[in-house]
Write a protein that holds these residues in place. Structure first.
Motif, short mmCIF file in Angstrom:
data_model
loop_
_atom_site.label_atom_id
_atom_site.label_comp_id
_atom_site.label_asym_id
_atom_site.label_seq_id
_atom_site.Cartn_x
_atom_site.Cartn_y
_atom_site.Cartn_z
N VAL A 216 -3.90 -10.33 0.19
CA VAL A 216 -2.83 -9.87 1.09
C VAL A 216 -1.93 -11.07 1.36
O VAL A 216 -2.23 -11.93 2.19
N ILE A 221 2.63 -8.08 2.99
CA ILE A 221 2.93 -7.93 4.41
C ILE A 221 4.38 -7.49 4.61
O ILE A 221 4.68 -6.68 5.50
N LEU A 230 -2.73 -4.15 10.66
CA LEU A 230 -3.57 -4.76 9.63
C LEU A 230 -4.89 -5.14 10.26
O LEU A 230 -4.94 -5.90 11.23
N ASN A 232 -8.77 -6.69 9.70
CA ASN A 232 -9.59 -7.49 8.80
C ASN A 232 -10.94 -7.78 9.44
O ASN A 232 -11.04 -8.58 10.38
N ILE A 239 -6.39 -13.01 3.38
CA ILE A 239 -5.03 -12.86 3.89
C ILE A 239 -4.32 -14.21 3.88
O ILE A 239 -4.91 -15.24 4.20
N GLU A 241 -2.70 -16.34 5.90
CA GLU A 241 -2.68 -16.40 7.36
C GLU A 241 -1.31 -16.78 7.90
O GLU A 241 -0.83 -16.21 8.90
N MET A 244 0.96 -13.79 7.81
CA MET A 244 0.62 -12.79 8.81
C MET A 244 1.05 -13.22 10.21
O MET A 244 1.62 -12.43 10.98
#
Length: 323
Positions: A216, A221, A230, A232, A239, A241, A244
């Motif tokens: 991801v 995103i 989202l 997790n 991801i 980070e 995000m």
């Protein structure tokens, strides 16, 4: 034998198993705090013959194992340990590594607690009541919404089953997923791009591997709806980070439900502790009494078997249980 039990956050390890079944010469010491510094960790463990840990809370790379010459038995828990213990190094150093079985359903329960809380804003409403307030936002139903599942396997399938009960539309993607495999579970197999564009909530249920790290990223995103969540409960390295956090800060996605982190315990100044659109829990997906009794109960069995010269549930260099 001196046995250390690490990261006993709740001070429950000694009450979750029949440690009294071990020979009287066995001394079991539980540590409630987490030691991140490698030098202090080595100093703490220098006088122990065996070390038990809960899941991946403490890492054991080669450089740590090489500094523990007294260590002969490393007691892991759960089914995935190969990325957090250097198993080839343990074999080279003559350290036996044993593990345990694990229940997977608790993480499914936490996943759904997060989905429901995010859609209905339950965490915000609870905080309002505690602070003397009342209703503070307008929630949204899950019925009729689209749930995107990354990884339709041991975790993803039961997550989908609950989604069906709530009347959600279910779509899924993983590198090898086909409609033939997804169809019997009431799930539509879609492309990765379509999953991120269509979903009202996306939940990740893929193991961490070289292929899944960063699955991801910023492009995924960016495709999400502004209102989408989202979730997790798998592993944070899956991801990007930074991407995000940037999206959460800018309000480009609805929010995130997180139970896993790159740095655990989560630092006090981490954005996840303060961002209003983040529901963060302290990696409790597997943390239930039933799992702890399984982990520590089988750990006692592993110690008994090792002392008898017939180790059980031994992990090979590939991370698979040999016996």
């Amino acid at each position: 034998m001196r046995i250390a039990l690490l990261d006993d956050y709740q001070n429950v390890a000694l009450s979750c198993a029949p440690w009294g079944n071990l020979p009287p010469e066995c001394q079991v010491v539980a540590f409630a705090d987490h030691e991140k510094d490698e030098d202090r960790l080595v100093a703490r463990l220098a006088d122990f013959d065996a070390v038990g840990r809960v899941r991946e809370r403490t890492l054991f790379p080669r450089r740590v194992l090489e500094r523990l010459p007294r260590l002969k038995l490393l007691l892991a828990t759960g089914l995935r340990n190969d990325r957090s213990i250097d198993l080839p190094a343990a074999a080279d150093l003559g350290i036996t590594v044993c593990s345990t079985t694990s229940h997977s359903f608790p993480t499914v329960e936490v996943t759904w607690a997060m989905i429901l809380s995010l859609f209905r804003g339950i965490h915000h409403e609870v905080a309002s009541v505690r602070n003397g307030g009342w209703q503070v936002q307008l929630g949204s139903a899950v019925r009729g919404k689209t749930l995107g599942i990354l990884g339709l396997g041991t975790m993803g399938i039961p997550v989908a089953q609950v989604g069906q009960a709530f009347g959600m539309k279910l779509i899924a993607w993983s590198p090898n997923l086909t409609q033939h495999r997804a169809g019997p579970h009431g799930v539509e197999a879609v492309s990765k791009e379509e999953l991120f564009a269509r979903s009202d909530a996306i939940t990740i249920h893929m193991p961490e591997s070289e292929r899944s790290v960063g699955v991801v990223g910023a492009p995924e995103i960016a495709r999400m709806k502004k209102s989408a969540f989202l979730i997790n409960t798998s592993r944070m390295p899956l991801i990007d980070e930074d991407a995000m956090i940037a999206a959460l800060r800018a309000g480009r996605i609805g929010g995130a439900g997180l139970d896993v982190y790159n740095d655990e315990p989560l630092p006090r100044d981490h954005p996840y502790r303060h961002l209003p659109n983040v529901l963060a829990t302290p990696h409790i997906g597997y943390v239930i009494r039933e799992n702890y009794e399984l982990y520590y109960g089988e750990t006692v069995e592993n110690i008994q078997a090792f002392l008898a010269g017939r180790p059980i549930r031994v992990l090979g260099p590939d991370g698979k249980i040999r016996t």
